[in-house]
Motif scaffolding. Sequence first.
Motif, short mmCIF file in Angstrom:
data_model
loop_
_atom_site.label_atom_id
_atom_site.label_comp_id
_atom_site.label_asym_id
_atom_site.label_seq_id
_atom_site.Cartn_x
_atom_site.Cartn_y
_atom_site.Cartn_z
N THR A 165 2.62 3.11 -1.90
CA THR A 165 2.99 3.45 -3.27
C THR A 165 3.73 4.78 -3.29
O THR A 165 3.59 5.60 -2.36
N TYR A 189 1.34 7.68 -2.69
CA TYR A 189 0.90 7.75 -1.30
C TYR A 189 2.00 8.33 -0.42
O TYR A 189 1.76 9.23 0.41
N HIS A 227 -0.31 2.96 8.22
CA HIS A 227 -0.98 3.22 6.94
C HIS A 227 -2.41 3.71 7.15
O HIS A 227 -2.94 4.48 6.34
N PRO A 284 0.80 -1.24 0.00
CA PRO A 284 0.00 0.00 0.00
C PRO A 284 0.83 1.28 0.00
O PRO A 284 0.28 2.36 -0.25
#
Length: 718
Positions: A264, A267, A570, A262
Amino acid sequence: MREVRSFCRFCMVFCGTQVTLDDEDHIVGVRGDRDDPMNQGYSCIKGLEAAGAYYAPDRLLHPLKRQPDGSFVRITLEQALDEIAAKLAEIARRDGPEAIAAFRGAGAMLNASAMAMAPAFLGAIGSHKNFTTLTIDQSAHMIAAGRIGMWSAPRQPLHDSDVRMMFGTNPLVALTCTDFDMSNPTKAMKKARARGLKLIVIDPRRTETAKFADVFLQPYPGEDVTIAAGMLHIILAKGWEDAAFCAAHVADLDALRTAVAPFTPDYVARRAGIDAADLHRATALFARDSRRGGALAGTGVCMAPHSNLADHLVEAINVVCGRFQRAGERVVNPGVLRARQPRRAQVMQIGRSWEQGFKSRIGNFGTVWGEMMSGILSDEILAPGEGQVRALISHGSNLANIMPDQRKTVRALESLELLVNIDPFMTETSRLAHYILPTVMGYERPDLTMYLYESLYTQPYARYTPAVAAPPAGSDLAEDWQIYWGLAQRLGLKLEFDGVPLDMDAAMDADTLLAIIARHAPVPFETLKSHELGHIFDEDPQFVEAADPACTDRFTVAPDDVLAELAQVHAECPQPGAWESNGERFTHKMTSRRIREVQNSSHRNVAAVRKRMPYNQAYLHPDEIAELGIAPGDKIIITSDAGSIPAVVAAEPDLKRGVISMSHGWGALPDDTVYERDGANTGLLISTDRDLDPINAMPRMTAIPVRLEPFPLAEAAE
C-alpha cells in the motif's frame, strides 16, 4: 599538425570526434565533431582527455613476462604467444578444457574486431567458462526478459513519448542507458522537456538527471522493489492499466494484483522513506495522465539486493500500461549491422536460458547469453575439483580492481597457473599477471560502431573508422584480435567469428573481421567505409507488423518464483538507521555513483584527472557530517559486514540522509593502497560468499549497510 575525423571508443555512445595529430601521427587533442549526425559536437570529458590516456606514464609498449621475483621482463609477442599456447595445451590435457576461462571488460566489448574472439576461442577449446562484466552490471534485464517475456516490436520511442520514468539511472553522466538518447544526453533531455516530455526519477540522490524531473522520489537505497510494487498496487487498484492490452497479452494479471496488494502507499512510504502523496503523484503521471513512454532501470537497481525482482516489476509496469509499439507504427531503429528481423505486435517468450544447458559447479548457476555468472568467478578459480579454473585470459578489464570482494578476487588471481592480461596499461590486474599483452588503443585501430547493442541508438546509424593515429614510437603492440588468432593457430583450433567459420590459413586483418560483422548492412562494406561521418540508414523504413495469428505467447508478470521473492521482501522489516546485515546493525547505506571524470577504473591514470581528483571522496549530507563531529575534507572509516575502507568526506545537500555515496574502481591492490594516492576500493566492503541474487549470482554492489566513524577514533580503536 592536422585534424582527422573518427569516433571515440571510450563507451558505447561512440561520439564523433575531430582528432588533432602531430607530425608523427600522435594525438595532440580531441574535440567533438559538430558535423557528426549523432552527437553533433558533444563529447564527454573522458573522450576529450584521450591524449592523456594514450600517453599516460603507465601505458605499456611491449609484451611483458612475469619473473619469479615479481618483476617483469620484455619479450616479443611471438615468444609470449608460443609460451602461453604451450601452457594452455598443458592445462587442457591435464585438467580438461573447463580449466580455461576468459573474462571480458569494456576494453574488449567496445572493440568490434575483437569482441567475439574470446567466446570463439573458448568454444573452439570446448570451455563454457565465458565471463564478462555483463553479469556484474545489468544482467537483471535479461533475467526479467526470460521470466516475463518480450514484445517483438520495440518500446515506444523517445521522440513521441509523453513520459519517461527512471529508476536508479543517471544518463546525463553515465551515458549508458536504454530508452534514452545517449548521443548528446543533456541536449536530448532539454529538447525532450521543451517538447513536453514528463520525467519521473527515483534515486537516493538528486542527480544531474533528477534536476530535470517533474516528480522526484528520493528513497533509501535498495527499495526499488517496494516502490515498483507500490506503483503496481496503485495502477491495478485504480484501474489505470491498459485493460485491452492486458486482456489480449497478459496471462496472469490477477495473480500480480494479489501479490502487490500488501504494498500500500502508506507501507511503501514508511519503508522506502518517501511521501505517499509523491508516490501517488508519480504513478498517476505515468499511468493515468500519460499514454506513451516507458519505465527503465539502471545500475542503481541492477546492483542492489533483489535486483532481478526489482527489474521484473519495473518491466511489469511497462507491460500493464502497454508501453510498446503497435502494428503500423514505424520502427525508428531497425538496426544496420545485424540481420533485420520482422517486428510484430505480439509477445515473444524467449525462455529461461539459465534453466537449460550447462550449470556451474559452484552454486549450480546457469548461463545468460552463453555467459557464466561473474559473481562466482573467484570461487571457480579457488574451489578445487573437476573443472577448477587454472588459466584465465583477462581482456580489457582491470579485474583485480573492479570485481566485488577485492581480497578474494586478488587471492584467486594469484592462485592461477596462468593469468594473461590483454590491456594497454600496468593496472592492478597487470601486476598479478604472468603475461601482459598490451594492445593498440581505439584511434590506433580500424573499427565499427557498436553492432551488438546498436538498438541503443535512436536512429539506424552505423560508422566505420580506419586507424587514424600511430601507436607510440618504438612500440610492439598487437591488435586485440591477433592475440586470439595467434593462440588458435598454435593450438590447431578453428575459430568461428560472429557465426562465420574463419579460414585459419588465410591472410587476416581487422577489416576482414569487420566486413563479416557488416555483412547484413544494407550497403556493401566498401560503401559503408566511404561514409566519413557514418550514415543514418533510414531509406528503407520498417513498420511493426500485425501479430501472427498462430502466436499464443503471453506476458507472465507473476511467475511463481517472482511471487515467492516478493512475499519474502514484504516479510522483511528494515529499520532505517539500524540496517541489519548478517547479524550486525549499521547506520547508513552506501550507494555507488558515476562521476564524469572516470568510468570504473579507467582514466584514473590521466594526469589532468588525477590533478582534479586524486582519490574518490565519500559524499554525505552536510547535517550528518556535522553530527559526526567532523567537517568536509576530514577522513572517516566506512565499515560493512565484510571490511573497512578510509575515505575523505565531502558534503552533498542533494543526498538523502542516511545514505553515503562513493564511486567504485579506485584503490590499488589491497595491501599496497595509499588512500591519498590511490583512493579506496569499495569492493572491500562486499562479500561474494553470501548476499548473491538468485539466478545470476549478482553480488550486493550498492545499498550496502555500513557504519561511519571519524578516522582518529577508528585509528585509536585499532
